[in-house]
Design an enzyme around this catalytic site. Structure first.
Site, PDB file in Angstrom:
ATOM      1  N   ASN A 175      11.993  17.271  67.143  1.00  0.00           N
ATOM      2  CA  ASN A 175      13.365  17.083  67.815  1.00  0.00           C
ATOM      3  C   ASN A 175      14.181  16.968  66.465  1.00  0.00           C
ATOM      4  O   ASN A 175      14.000  16.089  65.621  1.00  0.00           O
ATOM      5  CB  ASN A 175      13.354  16.015  68.904  1.00  0.00           C
ATOM      6  CG  ASN A 175      12.717  15.996  70.044  1.00  0.00           C
ATOM      7  OD1 ASN A 175      12.347  17.188  70.554  1.00  0.00           O
ATOM      8  ND2 ASN A 175      12.353  15.087  70.722  1.00  0.00           N
ATOM      9  N   GLY A 176      15.576  17.459  66.709  1.00  0.00           N
ATOM     10  CA  GLY A 176      16.457  17.283  65.681  1.00  0.00           C
ATOM     11  C   GLY A 176      16.789  18.809  65.067  1.00  0.00           C
ATOM     12  O   GLY A 176      16.624  19.417  65.789  1.00  0.00           O
ATOM     13  N   GLU A 208      29.589  20.128  85.140  1.00  0.00           N
ATOM     14  CA  GLU A 208      28.394  19.957  84.376  1.00  0.00           C
ATOM     15  C   GLU A 208      27.379  20.376  85.430  1.00  0.00           C
ATOM     16  O   GLU A 208      26.354  21.265  84.771  1.00  0.00           O
ATOM     17  CB  GLU A 208      27.740  18.571  84.203  1.00  0.00           C
ATOM     18  CG  GLU A 208      28.425  17.780  82.756  1.00  0.00           C
ATOM     19  CD  GLU A 208      28.162  16.230  82.613  1.00  0.00           C
ATOM     20  OE1 GLU A 208      27.605  15.836  81.563  1.00  0.00           O
ATOM     21  OE2 GLU A 208      28.410  15.612  83.650  1.00  0.00           O
ATOM     22  N   LYS A 213      31.886  15.621  85.493  1.00  0.00           N
ATOM     23  CA  LYS A 213      30.702  15.849  86.362  1.00  0.00           C
ATOM     24  C   LYS A 213      30.741  17.142  87.330  1.00  0.00           C
ATOM     25  O   LYS A 213      29.691  17.811  87.436  1.00  0.00           O
ATOM     26  CB  LYS A 213      30.655  14.679  87.517  1.00  0.00           C
ATOM     27  CG  LYS A 213      30.370  13.236  87.146  1.00  0.00           C
ATOM     28  CD  LYS A 213      29.032  13.127  86.849  1.00  0.00           C
ATOM     29  CE  LYS A 213      28.570  12.301  85.483  1.00  0.00           C
ATOM     30  NZ  LYS A 213      29.003  12.809  84.401  1.00  0.00           N
ATOM     31  N   LYS A 243      19.770  15.527  78.140  1.00  0.00           N
ATOM     32  CA  LYS A 243      19.905  14.074  78.823  1.00  0.00           C
ATOM     33  C   LYS A 243      20.446  13.502  77.350  1.00  0.00           C
ATOM     34  O   LYS A 243      21.440  12.687  77.389  1.00  0.00           O
ATOM     35  CB  LYS A 243      18.732  13.566  79.267  1.00  0.00           C
ATOM     36  CG  LYS A 243      19.033  11.784  79.839  1.00  0.00           C
ATOM     37  CD  LYS A 243      20.131  12.041  80.785  1.00  0.00           C
ATOM     38  CE  LYS A 243      20.361  10.641  81.150  1.00  0.00           C
ATOM     39  NZ  LYS A 243      21.442  10.378  82.217  1.00  0.00           N
ATOM     40  N   HIS A 252      54.891  19.041  81.785  1.00  0.00           N
ATOM     41  CA  HIS A 252      54.915  19.462  80.584  1.00  0.00           C
ATOM     42  C   HIS A 252      53.878  20.513  80.313  1.00  0.00           C
ATOM     43  O   HIS A 252      53.390  20.922  79.286  1.00  0.00           O
ATOM     44  CB  HIS A 252      54.433  18.368  79.567  1.00  0.00           C
ATOM     45  CG  HIS A 252      55.532  17.301  79.787  1.00  0.00           C
ATOM     46  ND1 HIS A 252      56.744  17.398  79.282  1.00  0.00           N
ATOM     47  CD2 HIS A 252      55.156  15.849  80.287  1.00  0.00           C
ATOM     48  CE1 HIS A 252      57.483  16.176  79.390  1.00  0.00           C
ATOM     49  NE2 HIS A 252      56.742  15.401  79.991  1.00  0.00           N
ATOM     50  N   GLU A 284      36.167  11.672  83.838  1.00  0.00           N
ATOM     51  CA  GLU A 284      34.841  11.784  84.232  1.00  0.00           C
ATOM     52  C   GLU A 284      34.764  12.638  85.555  1.00  0.00           C
ATOM     53  O   GLU A 284      33.689  13.433  85.454  1.00  0.00           O
ATOM     54  CB  GLU A 284      34.376  10.281  84.584  1.00  0.00           C
ATOM     55  CG  GLU A 284      33.072  10.136  85.187  1.00  0.00           C
ATOM     56  CD  GLU A 284      31.970  10.616  83.879  1.00  0.00           C
ATOM     57  OE1 GLU A 284      30.706  10.679  84.523  1.00  0.00           O
ATOM     58  OE2 GLU A 284      32.253  11.123  82.876  1.00  0.00           O
ATOM     59  N   CYS A 342      13.356  19.007  72.694  1.00  0.00           N
ATOM     60  CA  CYS A 342      14.056  17.792  73.303  1.00  0.00           C
ATOM     61  C   CYS A 342      12.942  16.828  73.625  1.00  0.00           C
ATOM     62  O   CYS A 342      13.512  15.529  73.843  1.00  0.00           O
ATOM     63  CB  CYS A 342      14.758  18.565  74.448  1.00  0.00           C
ATOM     64  SG  CYS A 342      15.722  17.351  75.443  1.00  0.00           S
ATOM     65  N   ARG A 392      15.291  15.842  80.588  1.00  0.00           N
ATOM     66  CA  ARG A 392      15.954  15.748  79.338  1.00  0.00           C
ATOM     67  C   ARG A 392      16.740  17.282  79.067  1.00  0.00           C
ATOM     68  O   ARG A 392      17.671  17.342  78.251  1.00  0.00           O
ATOM     69  CB  ARG A 392      15.091  15.434  78.120  1.00  0.00           C
ATOM     70  CG  ARG A 392      14.647  14.057  78.361  1.00  0.00           C
ATOM     71  CD  ARG A 392      13.843  13.618  77.197  1.00  0.00           C
ATOM     72  NE  ARG A 392      14.148  13.878  75.734  1.00  0.00           N
ATOM     73  CZ  ARG A 392      14.694  12.763  75.034  1.00  0.00           C
ATOM     74  NH1 ARG A 392      14.649  11.502  75.816  1.00  0.00           N
ATOM     75  NH2 ARG A 392      15.127  12.861  74.035  1.00  0.00           N
ATOM     76  N   TRP A 438      14.993  22.552  73.560  1.00  0.00           N
ATOM     77  CA  TRP A 438      16.265  22.956  73.941  1.00  0.00           C
ATOM     78  C   TRP A 438      16.790  23.512  72.656  1.00  0.00           C
ATOM     79  O   TRP A 438      16.809  22.860  71.560  1.00  0.00           O
ATOM     80  CB  TRP A 438      17.304  21.646  74.123  1.00  0.00           C
ATOM     81  CG  TRP A 438      18.312  22.013  74.479  1.00  0.00           C
ATOM     82  CD1 TRP A 438      18.934  22.035  75.841  1.00  0.00           C
ATOM     83  CD2 TRP A 438      19.622  21.572  73.813  1.00  0.00           C
ATOM     84  NE1 TRP A 438      20.204  22.340  75.923  1.00  0.00           N
ATOM     85  CE2 TRP A 438      20.714  21.858  74.516  1.00  0.00           C
ATOM     86  CE3 TRP A 438      19.622  21.218  72.399  1.00  0.00           C
ATOM     87  CZ2 TRP A 438      22.002  21.807  74.374  1.00  0.00           C
ATOM     88  CZ3 TRP A 438      21.108  21.088  72.110  1.00  0.00           C
ATOM     89  CH2 TRP A 438      22.158  21.296  72.932  1.00  0.00           C
TER      90      TRP A 438
END
Length: 605
Positions: free
Chosen positions: A101-102, A489, A486, A600, A505, A482, A2, A27, A75
């Site tokens: 990274n990747g 998270e 939050k 991040k 429903h 949202e 990361c 991050r 990460w």
């Protein structure tokens, strides 16, 4: 992923690298490592550790001197967090070190071929494949060794490479994952994020996909992965090192929530045109004639950016009367969507580097679409690859979860909707009304923040819930989405968001005293409809926390927010729920700035 940091110069490198890693801790990561070399440091010296940067720092020996080095926070993607899987990765002869990274998509096939050739792997990572490919190359220079290795690789990468036989340089490359060069005085830096650089230099060069660079202490050069030279001129980073500090707050999240008054003022500053009751958005590169040809707007984003896009789509449809919708970029890029020449596409990303959004942009550009970007980071990949766009000017956002950038992104969409609306059919009177509303936002945000003590008490009361429901209708539904995100998270409480009209429903089956509901109840033409939903919940003994413009009789508690123009109310109604999530997580003892399993800037698929 990361975080990548590198340095070459005359200074003692280990403290610089550790400081850079600390700047990138926001991050998200699970392990860290550092490798150094230099003219007076034969070979490569490496230290790695599972856990935090402080765990790595505790392992670094007192005599660990060098003037060149690379470091990484990982990460996990391939292989669980462990010392062995931490970066950097070295070859068996300890000559080549790589941080990455990747994701290397064909790592399994490459690993099988290398194992068949007798290579022994020490980790489960995809990155180690790249280390062995570079080490086995017979090319005469480090640049050619890296280039040759990359020809075998499919996938995304931002890499930095050291070689014991070429200790006067660091070679870096980018494809889909950010790499930023920092230009100093007889010293050079590299990082995956300018946050690691700004305390040493504000002169940076951002690599493009398919680009490489060689860093030496007194020089740098850039070129393509095919070897052709490219021209790179340094730009000045807008923000100083202090912008990345905590500023007296206990967490970055709290700091960034509190910064929203100034952040919203910044996104509005210099853009309002009172004469014509509209706004100036010079970076759009879209004149009035072109704007009038738009028949549809499609907004693409991930996570919080997607939720901001949902509110943005509603604003554009309501104010400009252009059909508009939002879709997760991660889904759009895989479903072979029909690309309409009369559709304006808008990519949303806080970092401007979100891989799914960037890949969607690249596919759209390949098909000839007009694409705008709504991003926070100047010079980021999406900002460079789109036809124009709007910077949201939120300032650096360090906490993994987004707060001020979400708010500023929605305000930026309000500006875009007003701009398009005034070109089309929005009246001068409505333009004036909305501009007055936009100007009131900073003061009204301040009013909400002043009620933090009240919101904190409510959060502590609801912190024992195992699960929570969030509901809203039309403009309120993206706010509910949202707010739900939050909470989950940073508190890890299970949370779901539904349109209030959908309760009957199916979701009503979940309602009971142990499942609180957070309801978005603005004073608009749907007020009575929303109150009917509260009646349904109370009839089933559900607890209700309402966010509203006035006390709601059926709610157990109400957070009252100031009233703005109806179209702009969602901007304000989300802010108390940021504080609610924050204080819920605080009451539960969570690591708010570094929630588990999250990063991040998501620069992998």
């Amino acid at each position: 992923m990361c975080g990548i940091v590198g340095y070459i110069g005359k200074r003692d490198v280990a403290p610089l690298l550790l400081e850079g890693l600390q700047r990138l801790e926001y991050r998200g990561y699970d392990s860290a490592g550092v490798v150094i070399t230099g003219p007076k440091t034969p070979g490569l010296k490496m230290v790695k550790a599972k856990g935090r940067v402080r765990d790595l720092e505790a392992r670094v020996p007192k005599r660990f001197a060098g003037t060149t080095g690379i470091a990484h926070t990982r990460w996990a993607t391939h292989g669980a967090p462990s010392d062995e899987n931490a970066h950097p990765h070295l070859d068996p002869e300890n000559k080549v070190a790589v941080v990455h990274n990747g994701i290397i998509d064909n790592a399994t096939d490459l690993r099988a071929k290398l194992v068949a050739d007798g290579v022994e792997f020490l980790s489960e990572t995809d990155t180690e494949v790249l280390t062995h490919l570079i080490a086995r190359s017979q090319a005469p220079t480090l640049e050619e060794k890296v280039r040759e290795a990359l020809r075998h690789v499919e996938g995304t990468y931002g890499i930095a490479v050291l070689h014991a036989d070429f200790s006067d340089r660091i070679v870096v490359a980018r494809n889909g994952s950010p790499v930023v060069l920092g230009i100093g005085e007889k010293e050079m830096f590299v990082a995956s994020d300018v946050a690691a650089l700004v305390s040493h230099t504000r002169q940076v060069v951002t690599l493009d996909d398919g680009e490489m660079a060689t860093l030496k202490a007194d020089d740098f050069r850039t070129y393509t992965t095919e070897g052709s030279r490219t021209t790179a001129s340094p730009t000045t980073v807008e923000w100083e090192a202090e912008s990345y500090d905590m500023g007296g707050h206990d967490t970055y999240m709290h700091k960034e929530i509190s910064e929203q008054v100034d952040a919203v003022d910044r996104v509005l500053r210099g853009r309002i045109d009172d004469r014509f009751s509209t706004v100036h958005l010079g970076g759009l590169n879209l004149d009035a004639r072109e704007a009038r040809t738009i028949r549809r707007v499609k907004i693409l984003g991930c996570g919080t950016s997607y939720h901001a896009g949902l509110i943005g789509a509603g604003l554009i449809e309501e104010l400009a009367r252009i059909p508009a919708d939002a879709e997760p970029a991660s889904e759009f890029r895989y479903r072979n969507a029909v690309v309409d020449p009369d559709t304006l596409y808008v990519a949303v990303s806080q970092s401007g580097e979100t891989y799914d959004a960037l890949a969607a942009v690249q596919e759209l550009k390949r098909k000839g679409a007009r694409v705008l970007g709504v991003v926070n980071v100047v010079g980021s990949a999406i900002a460079r690859e789109t036809d124009g766009g709007v910077y949201v000017h939120a300032g650096p956002e360090v906490c993994v979860v987004s707060t001020k950038c979400f708010t500023n992104t929605v305000v930026a969409f309000a500006l875009l909707a007003l701009h398009l609306g005034r070109i089309r059919d929005l009246s001068v009177a409505d333009g004036k009304r909305l501009i007055a509303g936009l100007r009131k936002l900073p003061e009204q945000i301040s009013e909400i923040l002043e009620r933090e003590g009240e919101i904190k008490k409510l959060a502590e009361e609801y912190a024992g819930a195992q699960s929570m429901m969030f509901i809203g209708r039309v403009r309120g539904y993206p706010v509910a989405l949202e707010a739900s995100l939050k909470l989950k998270e940073i508190s890890y409480i299970h949370a779901e968001a539904y349109p209030a009209s959908e309760l009957k429903h199916g979701p009503l089956a979940l309602i009971e005293p142990a499942l609180p509901t957070v309801a978005i109840v603005p004073d608009d033409d749907l007020l009575e409809k929303n109150r009917a939903a509260l009646e349904e919940i109370k009839a089933r003994s559900g607890r209700i926390l309402a966010v509203a413009h006035q006390d709601q009789p059926k709610a157990d508690h109400t957070i009252v927010v100031p009233k703005n123009e109806t179209e702009l109310d969602p901007i304000l109604m989300g802010i108390p729920l940021q504080l609610f999530a924050y204080h819920t997580a605080l009451a539960m003892g969570r690591d708010i700035d570094k929630p588990r399993n999250l990063a991040k800037s998501v620069t992998v698929e």
